[in-house]
Design an enzyme around this catalytic site. Structure first.
Site, PDB file in Angstrom:
ATOM      1  N   ILE A 293     -59.579 -20.122  -2.350  1.00  0.00           N
ATOM      2  CA  ILE A 293     -59.215 -21.469  -1.935  1.00  0.00           C
ATOM      3  C   ILE A 293     -58.829 -22.296  -3.152  1.00  0.00           C
ATOM      4  O   ILE A 293     -59.188 -21.971  -4.281  1.00  0.00           O
ATOM      5  CB  ILE A 293     -60.363 -22.149  -1.171  1.00  0.00           C
ATOM      6  CG1 ILE A 293     -61.609 -22.274  -2.062  1.00  0.00           C
ATOM      7  CG2 ILE A 293     -60.701 -21.388   0.099  1.00  0.00           C
ATOM      8  CD1 ILE A 293     -62.734 -23.051  -1.435  1.00  0.00           C
ATOM      9  N   GLY A 294     -58.100 -23.359  -2.915  1.00  0.00           N
ATOM     10  CA  GLY A 294     -57.686 -24.227  -4.001  1.00  0.00           C
ATOM     11  C   GLY A 294     -58.761 -25.248  -4.355  1.00  0.00           C
ATOM     12  O   GLY A 294     -59.837 -25.280  -3.767  1.00  0.00           O
TER      13      GLY A 294
ATOM     14  N   ASP B  59     -62.358 -31.989 -13.369  1.00  0.00           N
ATOM     15  CA  ASP B  59     -61.464 -31.499 -12.325  1.00  0.00           C
ATOM     16  C   ASP B  59     -60.757 -32.598 -11.545  1.00  0.00           C
ATOM     17  O   ASP B  59     -59.796 -32.316 -10.824  1.00  0.00           O
ATOM     18  CB  ASP B  59     -62.247 -30.619 -11.341  1.00  0.00           C
ATOM     19  CG  ASP B  59     -62.839 -29.389 -12.009  1.00  0.00           C
ATOM     20  OD1 ASP B  59     -62.598 -29.198 -13.216  1.00  0.00           O
ATOM     21  OD2 ASP B  59     -63.545 -28.621 -11.328  1.00  0.00           O
TER      22      ASP B  59
ATOM     23  N   ALA C 260     -65.165 -25.416 -16.452  1.00  0.00           N
ATOM     24  CA  ALA C 260     -66.331 -26.135 -16.968  1.00  0.00           C
ATOM     25  C   ALA C 260     -66.213 -26.385 -18.468  1.00  0.00           C
ATOM     26  O   ALA C 260     -66.572 -27.466 -18.955  1.00  0.00           O
ATOM     27  CB  ALA C 260     -67.605 -25.346 -16.656  1.00  0.00           C
TER      28      ALA C 260
ATOM     29  N   HIS D 212     -66.056   0.090 -36.337  1.00  0.00           N
ATOM     30  CA  HIS D 212     -65.857   1.231 -35.448  1.00  0.00           C
ATOM     31  C   HIS D 212     -67.210   1.837 -35.097  1.00  0.00           C
ATOM     32  O   HIS D 212     -68.068   1.980 -35.978  1.00  0.00           O
ATOM     33  CB  HIS D 212     -64.986   2.289 -36.151  1.00  0.00           C
ATOM     34  CG  HIS D 212     -64.877   3.574 -35.385  1.00  0.00           C
ATOM     35  ND1 HIS D 212     -64.026   3.720 -34.322  1.00  0.00           N
ATOM     36  CD2 HIS D 212     -65.534   4.765 -35.539  1.00  0.00           C
ATOM     37  CE1 HIS D 212     -64.144   4.957 -33.851  1.00  0.00           C
ATOM     38  NE2 HIS D 212     -65.060   5.599 -34.571  1.00  0.00           N
TER      39      HIS D 212
END
Length: 236
Positions: free
Chosen positions: A16-17, A61, A74, A210
């Site tokens: 969902i948006g 937001d 966040a 490594h």
């Protein structure tokens, strides 16, 4: 489906948006205006609201910023809050660079990206003459760690922007994408490099331990010049 088509599967993804929850904040009573989608337009870099009284700031937001889509994460809201705190207290601050925000999806395997995609880089940089975009991909299975842990799924892709107009070409990372174990950690090596505007030539001099996942980055950087040790070169 509506046409009676039946689709069988084992999982459903509901995506969902995001919508701003600004309806019941009393913004109108405070003289703060929103755009047609309900977001609060702010000024960059200090997040002063554009439609409202002086000294009112908005972050996170619920805001919209000029010239680009605001990333709803966040860590972005946290940095914006730190900047506003600096503004209010009169302390200096570094503006947030919205072109260099790591974006991670915590799936299995993890997915992470930063900067431009290859197509985006070509559209932006290749308009000018003497500019070139290159990309390489190195798979986890090419690493000693990937082989020893039997974790061969995933890859890193690095997109290079090369400005050949200068006598010594300017080579920098335009973007990167990682799918695999530790992707959300590895992407910050790229973020640090882009923040410092480091050159690919300089980064190639980094010696990676490594066996580690971070060797992916070193191998991909060397592959841009067909100098990779553990993977086949780009040229036939």
């Amino acid at each position: 489906l509506d046409d009676q088509t039946v689709i069988e599967g084992s999982h459903i993804l509901v995506a969902i948006g995001i919508a701003p929850a600004t309806d019941d904040l009393g913004l109108e009573d405070a003289g703060i205006g929103v755009d047609e989608r309900g977001y609060i337009p702010v000024r960059i870099p200090d997040y002063q609201v554009l439609k409202g009284p002086e000294g009112v700031y908005a972050i996170g937001d619920c805001i919209s910023i000029p010239g680009r889509i605001h990333p709803c994460f966040a860590h972005v809201a946290t940095r914006e809050g730190e900047i506003v705190a600096s503004v209010i207290s009169g302390k200096p601050f570094d503006p947030l660079d919205y072109t260099n925000i790591p974006i991670c999806t915590f799936t299995l395997p993890e997915v992470a990206r930063i900067g431009l995609t290859e197509d985006e880089a070509k559209k932006i940089t290749c308009i000018a003459p003497a500019h070139e975009v290159l990309s390489v991909k190195v798979r986890y299975g090419a690493l000693g760690k990937g082989i020893s842990l039997n974790h061969r799924e995933g890859f890193i892709k690095i997109v290079e922007h090369r400005d050949k107009y200068h006598r010594k070409p300017i080579r920098q990372i335009a973007g990167a994408h990682i799918i695999g174990e530790g992707a959300s950690e590895l992407i910050h090596i790229i973020a640090a490099s882009r923040h410092a505007e480091d050159s690919i030539g300089h980064m190639k001099g980094i010696l990676f331990q490594h066996p580690t996942w971070s060797e992916l980055i070193g191998e991909a950087l060397r592959l841009l010049d067909d100098e990779a040790v553990h993977v086949r070169g780009r040229k036939p």
